[in-house]
Design a protein around this motif. Sequence first.
Motif, PDB file in Angstrom:
ATOM      1  N   ARG A 642       0.812  -1.216   0.000  1.00  0.00           N
ATOM      2  CA  ARG A 642       0.000   0.000   0.000  1.00  0.00           C
ATOM      3  C   ARG A 642       0.847   1.267   0.000  1.00  0.00           C
ATOM      4  NH1 ARG A 642      -2.804  -1.073   5.715  1.00  0.00           N
ATOM      5  NH2 ARG A 642      -2.594  -3.186   4.898  1.00  0.00           N
ATOM      6  N   PRO A 645       1.251   3.655  -3.918  1.00  0.00           N
ATOM      7  CA  PRO A 645      -0.071   3.772  -4.544  1.00  0.00           C
ATOM      8  C   PRO A 645       0.060   4.033  -6.044  1.00  0.00           C
ATOM      9  CG  PRO A 645       0.473   5.787  -3.371  1.00  0.00           C
ATOM     10  CD  PRO A 645       1.568   4.807  -3.052  1.00  0.00           C
ATOM     11  N   ASP A 665      -5.006  -0.676  -7.725  1.00  0.00           N
ATOM     12  CA  ASP A 665      -5.022  -0.171  -6.361  1.00  0.00           C
ATOM     13  C   ASP A 665      -4.751  -1.279  -5.375  1.00  0.00           C
ATOM     14  OD1 ASP A 665      -5.559   2.640  -5.911  1.00  0.00           O
ATOM     15  OD2 ASP A 665      -7.341   2.289  -7.139  1.00  0.00           O
ATOM     16  N   GLN A 668      -5.881  -0.963   0.951  1.00  0.00           N
ATOM     17  CA  GLN A 668      -5.287  -0.036   1.930  1.00  0.00           C
ATOM     18  C   GLN A 668      -4.955  -0.352   3.515  1.00  0.00           C
ATOM     19  OE1 GLN A 668      -3.837   2.760   0.877  1.00  0.00           O
ATOM     20  NE2 GLN A 668      -4.270   1.838  -1.064  1.00  0.00           N
TER      21      GLN A 668
END
Length: 685
Positions: A642, A645, A665, A668
């Motif tokens: 994470r 990004p 992505d 997170q």
Amino acid sequence: MADSIVDDLNPRQRQAVDFGTGAGPGTAPPGPLLVVAGAGSGKTKTLSCRVARLILDGADPQRILLLTFSRRAAAEMIRRAEAMVAAALPERVGGGTVDWAGTFHAVGARLLRMWAGVVGLEPGFSILDRGDAEDLLDLMRGELGLARGKARFPKKGTCVAIYSNAVNAQRPLGEVLATSFPWCAEWETELKALFHAFVTAKQRQAVLDYDDLLLWWARMMDEPAVAAEVGRQFDHVLVDEYQDTNALQASILQRMKPDGTGVTAVGDDAQSIYSFRAATVRNILDFPSMFGRPAHIVTLEQNYRSTQAILDACNAVIGHAKERHGKELFSRRPAGGKPRLATVGDEAAQVGYVVGQVLGNLEDGVALRQQAVLFRTSHHSAQLELELTRRRIPYRKFGGLKFLEAAHVKDLVSVLRLAENPRDQAAGLRIFKLVPGIGATTARKALAAVEAAGCLQGLASFLPPAAARETWSELVGLLLELASTDAWHGQVALVRRWYEPILEMVYDDVAARRSDIEQLERLSVDHQSRRRFLTELALDPPDATGAAAGSPFLEEDWLTLSTIHSAKGQEWRSVFVLNVVDGCIPSDLATGSRAEVEEERRLLYVAMTRARDQLTLVHPLRFHVRGQSRLGDRHVFAPRTRFIPPGDIGFYELVGGAAACGGSDPPQSSVGRVDLGTRMRDMWT
């Protein structure tokens, strides 16, 4: 001429070196200074120059205290500072050197010996290493019956880790258990009783462990009269690697210099990665408002290590930190190629890719010793080690057996410790049990004889089992001889001659172990007394034993394998970082709080800033997971960390599958006597 030492410094470094100087001798020391030193920004050079500048400005070297996290770092800084002073003032003869320089623990031990009579300690206290502390605590664990019928009670190593965390972080036991050792929370009452017994036993035996050196120093500084007198002893206190200090160390500094006069702290909040040792990033973040007056801040941003392309990626990673001292690293070196983000199919492909790149670098003239493979946890390198061994590529892995952890070294040192302090029961129990024919029960009876007599002479009348008498008689004669002489040189040789037959009888790999004993004997020559030798050996031992971790065909050139924590402070031309995925960086065990996640971000930043010319982050798409309940062994998808990004992908050269998935992505003395012993025990009541 004092200005000559800053001639080759950049403007920010000069600001740090010159702060509060130039007013001449007799001027009051300046207020607190915080030097936020980015990775590779010349921190050691800057701090060394500041020490030299203070001396040239009239500061008394004997009234300068330099606190570091290794004796070697302190020695190197003082060597540089004194060389600069000598070059600036070649006619200067004598004038003293900076004698108060070393680790927090070493300085603490020295001060405690000086103030022992005031705080209720014996000046001749022994210092236990981590293993010795575990053994002593285990004795208390047995005496309290906690080792019987309680299969789930924490083992000795875990107990000492809990104790150490509570002491260094200055947190209540219940809080430590809840946040760091939740599987032990049900034993809070028993652990309190155990730690109380542990502290009592240490006081009775006149021994301190590593944590005690800071705890007793901090408690000593809680006494206003003592703190004031110790503080007056130093005009300037300089602390290196301040981001690695814990709550105890910060409290010591604050009590020594409440208004911050003469205090300089150097460090980088972005490299604070040792919370498992109770270090806290809060110390450096809160330093500006820690004292009676605000600190002056100087930020070092020019990096002398890495290319700008590598620094751009590093700045992007740390730029997302939630709280930090702002800085943007830059380099005068050519930009160079972008760091690589290499996506591979799985862990086996990761190993093949890294080995291929390492060998390719070697063909291009980058020696193995100029390359390193870094990883979050030691076992992450297991497959790589097998492949390196198969291909006969020499490597050295950092994090192997420490010198004082080796059984044969502890055996010999324990003989010296018992001669120095007859009440050191951990040392006595260890060496008595070395004698063939003597077990734990007989060894304890021998310890009781020493305690009853109040000295080692009590062993002379102790009658061991018949099978042990000859070796026992030799041991007793050796101990009495060691205890009765002030002549230090030659004592290790005496112990070695008694110990070698036992070494050959008890252990395998005798040749490597004997070389460690010989190294110990060589080390002893540089010390003036047994007490000084034992103290410095405990506080700053050699890094590893003769059986250092690494390939069996180690040559002059080797590849470095290292955990990221062990790599801090090092640099290589080419660096590979394994498993740059969520679950490894950040570790899936370190995502329970924002603070933990932020430290994992800093960990990746530290790994990346080790690289000078080439940086490669490797992202295996799949991991083989074993023992997943009813699902059994399986492969799981591993998303990219994470901390990189999608918006930051442009800082990297994408290799392999990275080009296809890069945009996805991720988830997170005038002081009266103070009895601190009772207060130490009362912590656990």
